[in-house]
Scaffold this motif. Structure first.
Motif, PDB file in Angstrom:
ATOM      1  N   SER A  17      57.895 146.560 -51.246  1.00 42.18           N
ATOM      2  CA  SER A  17      56.910 146.338 -52.175  1.00 42.18           C
ATOM      3  C   SER A  17      56.208 144.901 -52.012  1.00 42.18           C
ATOM      4  N   ASN A  18      56.995 143.861 -51.229  1.00 42.72           N
ATOM      5  CA  ASN A  18      56.441 142.498 -50.858  1.00 42.72           C
ATOM      6  C   ASN A  18      55.256 142.849 -49.824  1.00 42.72           C
ATOM      7  N   VAL A  19      55.505 143.667 -48.818  1.00 35.87           N
ATOM      8  CA  VAL A  19      54.208 143.877 -48.127  1.00 35.87           C
ATOM      9  C   VAL A  19      53.209 144.524 -48.790  1.00 35.87           C
ATOM     10  N   PHE A  20      53.098 145.297 -49.730  1.00 32.94           N
ATOM     11  CA  PHE A  20      52.196 145.972 -50.738  1.00 32.94           C
ATOM     12  C   PHE A  20      51.524 144.583 -51.260  1.00 32.94           C
ATOM     13  N   MET A  21      52.377 143.782 -51.949  1.00 30.21           N
ATOM     14  CA  MET A  21      52.028 142.942 -52.899  1.00 30.21           C
ATOM     15  C   MET A  21      51.292 141.558 -52.086  1.00 30.21           C
ATOM     16  N   THR A  22      51.955 141.336 -50.922  1.00 31.15           N
ATOM     17  CA  THR A  22      51.238 140.420 -50.085  1.00 31.15           C
ATOM     18  C   THR A  22      49.987 140.778 -49.888  1.00 31.15           C
ATOM     19  N   PHE A  23      49.771 142.034 -49.480  1.00 28.54           N
ATOM     20  CA  PHE A  23      48.203 142.376 -48.919  1.00 28.54           C
ATOM     21  C   PHE A  23      47.379 142.654 -50.178  1.00 28.54           C
ATOM     22  N   LEU A  36      33.836 140.272 -55.972  1.00 27.84           N
ATOM     23  CA  LEU A  36      34.947 139.972 -56.348  1.00 27.84           C
ATOM     24  C   LEU A  36      35.381 141.301 -57.111  1.00 27.84           C
ATOM     25  N   TRP A  37      34.674 141.849 -57.945  1.00 25.11           N
ATOM     26  CA  TRP A  37      35.094 143.116 -58.768  1.00 25.11           C
ATOM     27  C   TRP A  37      35.559 144.362 -57.881  1.00 25.11           C
ATOM     28  N   ILE A  38      35.172 144.362 -56.743  1.00 33.35           N
ATOM     29  CA  ILE A  38      35.674 145.410 -55.739  1.00 33.35           C
ATOM     30  C   ILE A  38      37.142 144.945 -55.163  1.00 33.35           C
ATOM     31  N   ILE A  39      37.184 143.662 -54.726  1.00 31.80           N
ATOM     32  CA  ILE A  39      38.379 143.244 -54.489  1.00 31.80           C
ATOM     33  C   ILE A  39      39.432 143.352 -55.350  1.00 31.80           C
ATOM     34  N   VAL A  40      39.155 142.843 -56.652  1.00 40.06           N
ATOM     35  CA  VAL A  40      40.245 143.124 -57.780  1.00 40.06           C
ATOM     36  C   VAL A  40      40.706 144.771 -57.743  1.00 40.06           C
ATOM     37  N   LEU A  41      39.800 145.467 -57.854  1.00 44.68           N
ATOM     38  CA  LEU A  41      40.124 146.892 -58.000  1.00 44.68           C
ATOM     39  C   LEU A  41      41.088 147.419 -56.759  1.00 44.68           C
ATOM     40  N   VAL A  42      40.472 146.908 -55.604  1.00 50.22           N
ATOM     41  CA  VAL A  42      41.355 147.301 -54.487  1.00 50.22           C
ATOM     42  C   VAL A  42      42.804 146.777 -54.671  1.00 50.22           C
ATOM     43  N   SER A  43      42.832 145.602 -54.906  1.00 52.21           N
ATOM     44  CA  SER A  43      44.116 145.013 -55.130  1.00 52.21           C
ATOM     45  C   SER A  43      44.844 145.353 -56.375  1.00 52.21           C
ATOM     46  N   TRP A  44      44.630 145.871 -57.285  1.00 55.15           N
ATOM     47  CA  TRP A  44      45.145 146.642 -58.163  1.00 55.15           C
ATOM     48  C   TRP A  44      45.596 147.869 -57.772  1.00 55.15           C
ATOM     49  N   GLY A  45      44.822 148.756 -56.838  1.00 56.61           N
ATOM     50  CA  GLY A  45      45.538 149.929 -56.308  1.00 56.61           C
ATOM     51  C   GLY A  45      46.416 149.767 -55.143  1.00 56.61           C
ATOM     52  N   ILE A  46      46.402 148.605 -54.527  1.00 54.92           N
ATOM     53  CA  ILE A  46      47.550 148.273 -53.590  1.00 54.92           C
ATOM     54  C   ILE A  46      48.712 148.051 -54.381  1.00 54.92           C
ATOM     55  N   ALA A  47      48.658 147.149 -55.541  1.00 56.25           N
ATOM     56  CA  ALA A  47      49.775 146.664 -56.454  1.00 56.25           C
ATOM     57  C   ALA A  47      50.198 148.104 -56.954  1.00 56.25           C
ATOM     58  N   PHE A  48      49.528 149.040 -57.466  1.00 57.71           N
ATOM     59  CA  PHE A  48      50.280 150.260 -57.786  1.00 57.71           C
ATOM     60  C   PHE A  48      51.373 150.755 -57.039  1.00 57.71           C
ATOM     61  N   PHE A  49      51.052 150.802 -55.729  1.00 60.73           N
ATOM     62  CA  PHE A  49      52.053 151.280 -54.787  1.00 60.73           C
ATOM     63  C   PHE A  49      53.364 150.062 -54.827  1.00 60.73           C
ATOM     64  N   GLU A  50      52.955 148.982 -55.064  1.00 63.80           N
ATOM     65  CA  GLU A  50      53.954 147.901 -54.882  1.00 63.80           C
ATOM     66  C   GLU A  50      55.077 148.092 -56.000  1.00 63.80           C
ATOM     67  N   TYR A  51      54.476 148.456 -57.267  1.00 66.78           N
ATOM     68  CA  TYR A  51      55.532 148.776 -58.564  1.00 66.78           C
ATOM     69  C   TYR A  51      56.225 149.976 -58.153  1.00 66.78           C
ATOM     70  N   TRP A  52      55.631 151.040 -57.356  1.00 67.33           N
ATOM     71  CA  TRP A  52      56.624 152.070 -57.089  1.00 67.33           C
ATOM     72  C   TRP A  52      57.669 151.732 -56.323  1.00 67.33           C
ATOM     73  N   LEU A  53      57.618 150.593 -55.732  1.00 66.47           N
ATOM     74  CA  LEU A  53      59.007 150.172 -54.734  1.00 66.47           C
ATOM     75  C   LEU A  53      59.820 149.315 -55.856  1.00 66.47           C
ATOM     76  N   ALA A  54      58.973 148.166 -56.218  1.00 64.20           N
ATOM     77  CA  ALA A  54      59.611 147.076 -56.879  1.00 64.20           C
ATOM     78  C   ALA A  54      60.604 147.668 -58.081  1.00 64.20           C
ATOM     79  N   VAL A  55      59.952 148.513 -58.980  1.00 60.20           N
ATOM     80  CA  VAL A  55      60.840 148.955 -60.226  1.00 60.20           C
ATOM     81  C   VAL A  55      61.974 149.710 -59.904  1.00 60.20           C
ATOM     82  N   PRO A  56      61.735 150.785 -58.803  1.00 62.30           N
ATOM     83  CA  PRO A  56      63.211 151.254 -58.305  1.00 62.30           C
ATOM     84  C   PRO A  56      64.289 150.209 -57.680  1.00 62.30           C
TER      85      PRO A  56
END
Length: 117
Positions: A17-23, A36-56
């Motif tokens: 999860s930290n690898v995803f969140m760091t990216f 910036l708006w594209i960067i934010v959307l891409v970052s949210w997309g990456i963070a989605f996968f971070e949550y799939w690891l952090a919550v479990p």
């Protein structure tokens, strides 16, 4: 008694999860030519996968660790992942000051795991 997997899974999931969140948080620093708006959307997309690891990681980890231990573990893992990322991806140099700061945070995690004094 919890199995070895109950102790190991949270660590492995938190590393992932930290690898995803760091990216998500810092990977865009090498992509300065995008809006910036594209960067934010891409970052949210990456963070989605971070949550799939952090919550479990925290759900499973609660079976073997106290919440404060999970948080301390998370912080140490975050620093290690960020240090590796910073050097390998961003090309930054780690200084003695960074090392001292990281050691102090790791010392704090040690005391969280140590239990009452």
């Amino acid at each position: 008694m919890p199995s070895i997997w109950t102790f190991a899974a949270p660590v492995l999931l938190l590393i992932g999860s930290n690898v995803f969140m760091t990216f998500a948080w810092y990977g865009h620093l090498k992509v300065e030519h995008r809006p910036l708006w594209i960067i934010v959307l891409v970052s949210w997309g990456i963070a989605f996968f971070e949550y799939w690891l952090a919550v479990p990681a925290n759900r499973i980890g609660r079976l073997a660790y106290e919440p404060a231990e999970l948080k301390a573990m998370q912080e140490v893992i975050t620093l290690v992942v960020f240090a590796i990322f910073s050097v390998t991806y961003l090309g930054e140099k780690l200084t003695v000051n960074h090392a001292i700061g990281f050691v102090l945070i790791a010392a704090g995690a040690f005391f969280v795991f140590k239990g009452p004094l």
